[in-house]
Design an enzyme around this catalytic site. Structure first.
Site, PDB file in Angstrom:
ATOM      1  CB  CYS A  83      35.608  14.688  31.485  1.00  0.00           C
ATOM      2  SG  CYS A  83      33.821  14.875  31.463  1.00  0.00           S
TER       3      CYS A  83
ATOM      4  CG  ASP B   1      -6.189   6.105 -11.583  1.00  0.00           C
ATOM      5  OD1 ASP B   1      -5.949   4.986 -11.094  1.00  0.00           O
ATOM      6  OD2 ASP B   1      -6.084   7.172 -10.941  1.00  0.00           O
TER       7      ASP B   1
HETATM    8  O1  C5P Z   1      -7.113   3.187  -6.719  1.00  0.00           O
HETATM    9  P1  C5P Z   1      -5.885   3.868  -6.291  1.00  0.00           P
HETATM   10  O2  C5P Z   1      -4.979   4.248  -7.430  1.00  0.00           O
HETATM   11  O3  C5P Z   1      -6.069   5.006  -5.355  1.00  0.00           O
HETATM   12  O4  C5P Z   1      -5.146   2.747  -5.399  1.00  0.00           O
HETATM   13  C1  C5P Z   1      -3.860   2.867  -4.953  1.00  0.00           C
HETATM   14  C2  C5P Z   1      -3.249   1.506  -4.763  1.00  0.00           C
HETATM   15  O5  C5P Z   1      -3.612   0.650  -5.845  1.00  0.00           O
HETATM   16  C3  C5P Z   1      -1.747   1.555  -4.794  1.00  0.00           C
HETATM   17  O6  C5P Z   1      -1.270   0.527  -3.963  1.00  0.00           O
HETATM   18  C4  C5P Z   1      -1.411   1.319  -6.255  1.00  0.00           C
HETATM   19  O7  C5P Z   1      -0.109   0.783  -6.425  1.00  0.00           O
HETATM   20  C5  C5P Z   1      -2.485   0.338  -6.660  1.00  0.00           C
HETATM   21  N1  C5P Z   1      -2.956   0.441  -8.036  1.00  0.00           N
HETATM   22  C6  C5P Z   1      -2.846  -0.633  -8.883  1.00  0.00           C
HETATM   23  N2  C5P Z   1      -3.330  -0.560 -10.175  1.00  0.00           N
HETATM   24  C7  C5P Z   1      -3.909   0.565 -10.606  1.00  0.00           C
HETATM   25  C8  C5P Z   1      -4.043   1.671  -9.749  1.00  0.00           C
HETATM   26  C9  C5P Z   1      -3.541   1.570  -8.486  1.00  0.00           C
HETATM   27  O8  C5P Z   1      -2.305  -1.655  -8.495  1.00  0.00           O
HETATM   28  N3  C5P Z   1      -4.357   0.602 -11.853  1.00  0.00           N
END
Ligand code: C5P
Length: 392
Positions: free
Chosen positions: A151, A271
């Site tokens: 332009c 957990d």
């Molecule tokens: O121990 P935390 O839960 O903090 O760890 C997180 C990592 O571990 C993530 O990558 C999650 O997918 C994995 N994890 C796993 N089995 C579990 C808990 C967490 O594979 N029972």
């Protein structure tokens, strides 16, 4: 490699011929959508002679139903060049009122915008807000450059140098194959641990980060198995999805998976779970008697096994305190090559958000990133994986 080029109505459309011609010499199959306003600027006949693909106009969809879906799926990469303020605004706001905008909205591929417009149009806050939204959605921009504009004015708005555009498009197309034949497993979402017929233990995980990673791996050519806890998300096309509910089920699926190159554990696995469940509703006064047990650590079980060399195990860690130190310990104790950590606080409430702020830790260094969309976190992580494989 299939490129879909969308030419919109900027005067810079005249510069497309060189780009199309150079990319065709590199054996790239190019299909082109020419918008109605671009058609008034360029002669499409010379382009027809150069390309191996076809040229589509807005009227083409009347003859070929679902053309926008077919073009979006066929492409390895979509490039909008030149991109006007209008097409950026349309995409940013989800408009789908012609072949170009419908194809963009229907796309599951990487999109690159190459803007060319007047400096005031580019710098207009409305345009800049649209650009920001488009960037957050994972699209990329080449330019615009500073210089003399068609332009007669001078400023930011010039189409980038054609050789630079050609190189970036070519590199992006090569990226779509960099993880070809690599087998990936991604865990995502929460797990749900039943207490009785009406109650469960779980967490706020939405699964968005894991699904975005699966999508970016697919875009780089990988074979992806996504093991997902309950989410409301649509799995990316071409992923093999395995839906699970509990940590035990997720563990069973993952441990069966032996032939892998890349394993990414984004799932927020519960957990704990009750040692037994009942299909009756537990009376309120009995709830405090529930006995809990630890769930299997899926990554730990997985990384303990011996696999072929050159694989990558990536963990995620959400931490509220000492996040770097805790994540580093986790990386080692869980047998990961790399860990992605997010510090959870009021400012960075990752759960269910589209945004994340992460640090990536490997055995030698830590990289901190600013807050960005989960899509862009996924892009950074997958680029990192590609670089690791390129160095091997
Ligand atoms: O121990 P935390 O839960 O903090 O760890 C997180 C990592 O571990 C993530 O990558 C999650 O997918 C994995 N994890 C796993 N089995 C579990 C808990 C967490 O594979 N029972």
């Amino acid at each position: 490699m299939n490129l879909l080029l969308i030419i919109t109505g900027s005067i810079a459309a005249k510069k497309c011929k060189k780009i199309v011609s150079e990319l065709s010499k590199k054996k790239i199959i190019i299909d082109i959508i020419v918008t109605n306003s671009a058609k008034k600027i360029i002669d499409i006949n010379p382009l027809k002679k150069i390309i191996k693909g076809k040229i589509y106009l807005d009227s083409s969809e009347k003859r070929k139903k679902m053309l926008h879906i077919r073009l979006a799926r066929k492409a390895s990469l979509i490039v909008v060049c030149p991109a006007t303020a209008n097409i950026i605004a349309k995409y940013s706001n989800g408009y789908a009122d012609d072949l170009a905008s419908t194809t963009l909205i229907a796309s599951d591929k990487q999109i690159v915008f190459v803007p060319a417009m007047n400096v005031e149009m580019w710098n207009n806050n409305i345009n800049l807000r649209n650009v920001k939204k488009v960037l957050e959605n994972g699209a990329e921009f080449i330019g615009p450059d500073y210089g003399k504009l068609s332009c007669g004015e001078t400023g930011l708005g010039r189409l980038s140098n054609e050789n630079k555009i050609i190189q970036i498009i070519y590199d992006n197309l090569k990226n779509t194959h960099k993880l070809k034949n690599k087998n990936c497993i991604v865990t995502a979402g929460p797990t749900i641990e039943e207490i009785d017929s009406v109650r469960y233990i779980s967490n706020y995980s939405s699964g968005k980060q894991g699904y975005e990673i699966a999508k970016q791996l697919i875009l780089s050519g990988a074979n992806v198995t996504l093991v997902s806890g309950p989410t409301n998300l649509q799995p990316p096309t071409k992923t093999k999805i395995i839906k699970v509910k509990t940590a035990k089920e997720m563990n069973r699926v993952v441990q069966k998976y032996n032939k892998f190159d890349i394993a990414i554990f984004t799932a927020a696995v519960s957990d704990i779970s009750p040692i037994k469940t009942t299909n009756k509703k537990i009376k309120k006064n009995q709830l405090k008697n529930i006995i809990l047990k630890n769930n299997p650590d899926i990554i730990k079980n997985f990384s303990k096994k011996t696999f072929k060399k050159n694989n990558l195990i990536i963990g995620f860690a959400a931490e509220t305190n000492n996040h770097i130190l805790n994540a580093k310990e986790k990386m080692i104790s869980k047998g990961c090559d790399l860990i992605v950590v997010n510090k959870i606080n009021k400012i960075n409430n990752v759960f269910n958000s589209d945004y994340n702020r992460v640090s990536i830790i490997d055995k030698t260094k830590i990289e901190h990133f600013k807050k960005m969309t989960k899509k862009n976190v996924a892009k950074i992580l997958v680029n990192k994986i590609i670089n690791i494989y390129m160095d091997k």
